[in-house]
Design an enzyme around this catalytic site. Sequence first.
Site, PDB file in Angstrom:
ATOM      1  N   GLY A 206       0.825  -1.211   0.000  1.00 42.89           N
ATOM      2  CA  GLY A 206       0.000   0.000   0.000  1.00 42.89           C
ATOM      3  C   GLY A 206       0.854   1.253   0.000  1.00 42.89           C
ATOM      4  N   GLY A 207       2.054   1.134  -0.602  1.00 42.26           N
ATOM      5  CA  GLY A 207       3.018   2.237  -0.596  1.00 42.26           C
ATOM      6  C   GLY A 207       2.611   3.415  -1.451  1.00 42.26           C
TER       7      GLY A 207
ATOM      8  N   GLY B  37      -0.532   4.696  -1.480  1.00 41.01           N
ATOM      9  CA  GLY B  37      -1.744   5.289  -0.920  1.00 41.01           C
ATOM     10  C   GLY B  37      -1.432   6.482  -0.023  1.00 41.01           C
TER      11      GLY B  37
ATOM     12  N   TYR C 178     -15.621  -4.104   7.178  1.00 41.85           N
ATOM     13  CA  TYR C 178     -14.236  -3.617   7.298  1.00 41.85           C
ATOM     14  C   TYR C 178     -13.707  -3.873   8.709  1.00 41.85           C
ATOM     15  CZ  TYR C 178     -10.600   0.108   7.496  1.00 41.85           C
ATOM     16  OH  TYR C 178      -9.445   0.840   7.658  1.00 41.85           O
TER      17      TYR C 178
ATOM     18  N   HIS D  37     -13.160   9.555   2.368  1.00 44.79           N
ATOM     19  CA  HIS D  37     -13.391   9.943   3.761  1.00 44.79           C
ATOM     20  C   HIS D  37     -13.832  11.400   3.818  1.00 44.79           C
ATOM     21  CE1 HIS D  37     -10.644   6.452   4.430  1.00 44.79           C
ATOM     22  NE2 HIS D  37     -11.535   6.227   5.347  1.00 44.79           N
TER      23      HIS D  37
ATOM     24  N   LYS E  43     -15.332  18.877  -2.526  1.00 38.09           N
ATOM     25  CA  LYS E  43     -16.644  19.536  -2.710  1.00 38.09           C
ATOM     26  C   LYS E  43     -16.523  21.050  -2.569  1.00 38.09           C
ATOM     27  CE  LYS E  43     -19.301  15.538  -1.523  1.00 38.09           C
ATOM     28  NZ  LYS E  43     -19.725  14.647  -0.462  1.00 38.09           N
TER      29      LYS E  43
ATOM     30  N   ASP F 222     -25.185  10.231   9.461  1.00 42.12           N
ATOM     31  CA  ASP F 222     -24.113  10.753  10.325  1.00 42.12           C
ATOM     32  C   ASP F 222     -23.121   9.654  10.681  1.00 42.12           C
ATOM     33  OD1 ASP F 222     -25.752  13.300  12.399  1.00 42.12           O
ATOM     34  OD2 ASP F 222     -24.458  13.443  10.627  1.00 42.12           O
TER      35      ASP F 222
HETATM   36  P1  NAP Z   1      -5.442   4.216   0.253  1.00 37.81           P
HETATM   37  O1  NAP Z   1      -4.956   5.621   0.117  1.00 37.81           O
HETATM   38  O2  NAP Z   1      -6.764   3.841  -0.300  1.00 37.81           O
HETATM   39  O3  NAP Z   1      -4.300   3.249  -0.350  1.00 37.81           O
HETATM   40  C1  NAP Z   1      -4.546   1.867  -0.422  1.00 37.81           C
HETATM   41  C2  NAP Z   1      -3.252   1.205  -0.878  1.00 37.81           C
HETATM   42  O4  NAP Z   1      -3.470  -0.206  -0.946  1.00 37.81           O
HETATM   43  C3  NAP Z   1      -2.795   1.669  -2.264  1.00 37.81           C
HETATM   44  O5  NAP Z   1      -1.392   1.692  -2.300  1.00 37.81           O
HETATM   45  C4  NAP Z   1      -3.331   0.550  -3.182  1.00 37.81           C
HETATM   46  O6  NAP Z   1      -2.566   0.392  -4.360  1.00 37.81           O
HETATM   47  C5  NAP Z   1      -3.134  -0.665  -2.253  1.00 37.81           C
HETATM   48  N1  NAP Z   1      -4.038  -1.753  -2.603  1.00 37.81           N
HETATM   49  C6  NAP Z   1      -5.392  -1.768  -2.515  1.00 37.81           C
HETATM   50  N2  NAP Z   1      -5.893  -2.958  -2.965  1.00 37.81           N
HETATM   51  C7  NAP Z   1      -4.803  -3.691  -3.352  1.00 37.81           C
HETATM   52  C8  NAP Z   1      -4.649  -4.991  -3.921  1.00 37.81           C
HETATM   53  N3  NAP Z   1      -5.688  -5.785  -4.158  1.00 37.81           N
HETATM   54  N4  NAP Z   1      -3.385  -5.412  -4.194  1.00 37.81           N
HETATM   55  C9  NAP Z   1      -2.319  -4.607  -3.975  1.00 37.81           C
HETATM   56  N5  NAP Z   1      -2.391  -3.376  -3.410  1.00 37.81           N
HETATM   57  C10 NAP Z   1      -3.628  -2.927  -3.127  1.00 37.81           C
HETATM   58  O7  NAP Z   1      -5.457   3.787   1.790  1.00 37.81           O
HETATM   59  P2  NAP Z   1      -4.850   4.553   3.072  1.00 37.81           P
HETATM   60  O8  NAP Z   1      -5.842   5.551   3.529  1.00 37.81           O
HETATM   61  O9  NAP Z   1      -3.431   4.953   2.776  1.00 37.81           O
HETATM   62  O10 NAP Z   1      -4.860   3.347   4.144  1.00 37.81           O
HETATM   63  C11 NAP Z   1      -3.653   2.675   4.499  1.00 37.81           C
HETATM   64  C12 NAP Z   1      -3.968   1.800   5.685  1.00 37.81           C
HETATM   65  O11 NAP Z   1      -4.430   2.636   6.760  1.00 37.81           O
HETATM   66  C13 NAP Z   1      -5.104   0.790   5.414  1.00 37.81           C
HETATM   67  O12 NAP Z   1      -4.797  -0.455   6.002  1.00 37.81           O
HETATM   68  C14 NAP Z   1      -6.321   1.426   6.098  1.00 37.81           C
HETATM   69  O13 NAP Z   1      -7.245   0.451   6.505  1.00 37.81           O
HETATM   70  C15 NAP Z   1      -5.671   2.116   7.273  1.00 37.81           C
HETATM   71  N6  NAP Z   1      -6.426   3.264   7.841  1.00 37.81           N
HETATM   72  C16 NAP Z   1      -6.738   4.324   7.039  1.00 37.81           C
HETATM   73  C17 NAP Z   1      -7.446   5.399   7.627  1.00 37.81           C
HETATM   74  C18 NAP Z   1      -7.851   6.620   6.805  1.00 37.81           C
HETATM   75  O14 NAP Z   1      -8.539   7.490   7.376  1.00 37.81           O
HETATM   76  N7  NAP Z   1      -7.455   6.723   5.546  1.00 37.81           N
HETATM   77  C19 NAP Z   1      -7.785   5.368   8.996  1.00 37.81           C
HETATM   78  C20 NAP Z   1      -7.392   4.269   9.759  1.00 37.81           C
HETATM   79  C21 NAP Z   1      -6.706   3.214   9.174  1.00 37.81           C
HETATM   80  P3  NAP Z   1      -2.960   1.273  -5.691  1.00 37.81           P
HETATM   81  O15 NAP Z   1      -2.470   2.693  -5.380  1.00 37.81           O
HETATM   82  O16 NAP Z   1      -2.146   0.636  -6.758  1.00 37.81           O
HETATM   83  O17 NAP Z   1      -4.426   1.184  -5.847  1.00 37.81           O
HETATM   84  O1  GFB Z   2     -14.486   9.861   7.137  1.00 40.62           O
HETATM   85  P1  GFB Z   2     -15.881   9.374   7.162  1.00 40.62           P
HETATM   86  O2  GFB Z   2     -16.492   9.047   5.851  1.00 40.62           O
HETATM   87  O3  GFB Z   2     -16.035   8.041   8.008  1.00 40.62           O
HETATM   88  O4  GFB Z   2     -16.732  10.495   7.966  1.00 40.62           O
HETATM   89  P2  GFB Z   2     -16.208   7.660   9.545  1.00 40.62           P
HETATM   90  C1  GFB Z   2     -18.052  10.410   7.999  1.00 40.62           C
HETATM   91  C2  GFB Z   2     -18.689  11.571   8.772  1.00 40.62           C
HETATM   92  O5  GFB Z   2     -18.528  12.768   7.999  1.00 40.62           O
HETATM   93  C3  GFB Z   2     -20.181  11.337   8.879  1.00 40.62           C
HETATM   94  C4  GFB Z   2     -19.806  13.263   7.584  1.00 40.62           C
HETATM   95  O6  GFB Z   2     -20.660  11.920  10.068  1.00 40.62           O
HETATM   96  C5  GFB Z   2     -20.733  12.046   7.641  1.00 40.62           C
HETATM   97  O7  GFB Z   2     -22.073  12.461   7.805  1.00 40.62           O
HETATM   98  N1  GFB Z   2     -19.671  13.829   6.225  1.00 40.62           N
HETATM   99  C6  GFB Z   2     -20.088  15.063   5.859  1.00 40.62           C
HETATM  100  C7  GFB Z   2     -19.108  13.238   5.161  1.00 40.62           C
HETATM  101  N2  GFB Z   2     -19.832  15.291   4.557  1.00 40.62           N
HETATM  102  C8  GFB Z   2     -19.200  14.177   4.089  1.00 40.62           C
HETATM  103  C9  GFB Z   2     -18.677  13.807   2.818  1.00 40.62           C
HETATM  104  O8  GFB Z   2     -18.716  14.536   1.817  1.00 40.62           O
HETATM  105  N3  GFB Z   2     -18.082  12.562   2.717  1.00 40.62           N
HETATM  106  C10 GFB Z   2     -18.002  11.706   3.813  1.00 40.62           C
HETATM  107  N4  GFB Z   2     -17.380  10.525   3.651  1.00 40.62           N
HETATM  108  N5  GFB Z   2     -18.508  12.017   5.032  1.00 40.62           N
HETATM  109  C11 GFB Z   2     -14.952   5.555   8.631  1.00 40.62           C
HETATM  110  C12 GFB Z   2     -15.158   4.069   8.531  1.00 40.62           C
HETATM  111  O9  GFB Z   2     -15.932   6.060   9.465  1.00 40.62           O
HETATM  112  O10 GFB Z   2     -13.688   5.858   9.217  1.00 40.62           O
HETATM  113  C13 GFB Z   2     -14.041   3.466   7.723  1.00 40.62           C
HETATM  114  O11 GFB Z   2     -16.406   3.829   7.886  1.00 40.62           O
HETATM  115  C14 GFB Z   2     -12.673   3.898   8.219  1.00 40.62           C
HETATM  116  O12 GFB Z   2     -14.145   2.061   7.785  1.00 40.62           O
HETATM  117  C15 GFB Z   2     -12.626   5.399   8.423  1.00 40.62           C
HETATM  118  O13 GFB Z   2     -12.387   3.345   9.399  1.00 40.62           O
HETATM  119  C16 GFB Z   2     -11.343   5.850   9.051  1.00 40.62           C
HETATM  120  O14 GFB Z   2     -15.176   8.319  10.358  1.00 40.62           O
HETATM  121  O15 GFB Z   2     -17.623   7.839   9.948  1.00 40.62           O
END
Ligand code: NAP
Ligand code: GFB
Length: 323
Positions: free
Chosen positions: A11-12, A14, A145, A188, A196, A279
């Site tokens: 996931g390098g 991402g 998830y 997210h 937006k 929400d």
């Molecule tokens: P991301 O931006 O969506 O990146 C996902 C990465 O995984 C990309 O490098 C993608 O490669 C790779 N990937 C996805 N499906 C794959 C597959 N089938 N085979 C090989 N590579 C694959 O995700 P991120 O937000 O950086 O998340 C990284 C980690 O943090 C994840 O484990 C996620 O669950 C965790 N996390 C994220 C958040 C958050 O708010 N974003 C919060 C808590 C935990 P490509 O670029 O080639 O598609």
């Molecule tokens: O980051 P988010 O999508 O996920 O945030 P969670 C959702 C909150 O933001 C909700 C509000 O309260 C939505 O009503 N929101 C307002 C919006 N406008 C927007 C918009 O344009 N897009 C989105 N996405 N939300 C996720 C988990 O929960 O947190 C995932 O479902 C992951 O699995 C991630 O763990 C880190 O924080 O609610």
Amino acid sequence: MASESVILVTGGSGLVGEAVKWVIENETGERFGKRENEKWIFLSSKDGDLRKEADVKAIFEKYKPTHVVHLAAMVGGLFKNMKYKLDFLRENMMMNENILWQSKEFNVKKVVSCLSTCIFPDKTTYPIDETMVHDGPPHDSNFGYAYGKRMIDVYNHAYNEQFGCHFTSVIPTNVFGPHDNYELEGSHVLPGLTHKCYLAKKNNTPFVVWGSGKPLRQFIYSRDLAKLFIWTLREYEEIDPIILSVGEKDEVSIKDVADGIVKAMDFQGEYAFDSTKADGQYKKTANNAKLMKYIPDFEFTPFDVAIKESVEWFEQNYDTLRK
Ligand code: NAP
Ligand code: GFB
């Protein structure tokens, strides 16, 4: 880590992976910067589909990693999670199974995998801490998830007890920063609202925030999280997970996030909430005391500074970023 270390980052390409790459390439200090004996390899899905065992085996044969930072996953915001619960469960279970099994087969010294605070029980006391991971069902909006991620912790303990493997995990709160995913539906909240607000400013249309704006979240800047990942890889010896988050006092509402983006983008137009949209979970307040005991002097980037930097990166890379 004396002899040469080959560190494989899945996931390098991402949000979090690119932040680890940025820190390794830009940090000069001994603590978080690249070290002499380290070779870092950042994978994307172009290097192989981690859902396929043969692809993962081929990657391990090619790079023979000594350490793995396992970030790759099917990832998305609330609305994508609500729509694709089974895909989130199946795809992440397949990737995690393949990475951990090949790590055992190739005698990898340490694996650090990534969970998320949304995996914790929905009906719980606050603040949440690491001991509560399995204490009840997660929020209904993302149980696919959440259970997929919880299984990593179960795997880590099973691999440790049966084979003595040193596989551990971290639990970040909501992450944001450069290289995020800006899809209008699946992203997210912070990258979604950034996109937006940008379109509302460009098209002179209202900036609409989904939901009531009341839910509370803790946000960690991807580059701060990246440093903590590097610290975990080098210093953290437990198999039990550790929460990587800002403190409880830094919890903000979705409205605060939207206000921060409006300010960073200097948006002057109409700004409204669409309460017909979900929400999701009201809050998932996490306690970072365990982390602060290990690194009491760690400095998090102030939220408004991190939003400003993220919005600037978004505007400078609009043509090529994921949207
Ligand atoms: P991301 O931006 O969506 O990146 C996902 C990465 O995984 C990309 O490098 C993608 O490669 C790779 N990937 C996805 N499906 C794959 C597959 N089938 N085979 C090989 N590579 C694959 O995700 P991120 O937000 O950086 O998340 C990284 C980690 O943090 C994840 O484990 C996620 O669950 C965790 N996390 C994220 C958040 C958050 O708010 N974003 C919060 C808590 C935990 P490509 O670029 O080639 O598609
Ligand atoms: O980051 P988010 O999508 O996920 O945030 P969670 C959702 C909150 O933001 C909700 C509000 O309260 C939505 O009503 N929101 C307002 C919006 N406008 C927007 C918009 O344009 N897009 C989105 N996405 N939300 C996720 C988990 O929960 O947190 C995932 O479902 C992951 O699995 C991630 O763990 C880190 O924080 O609610």
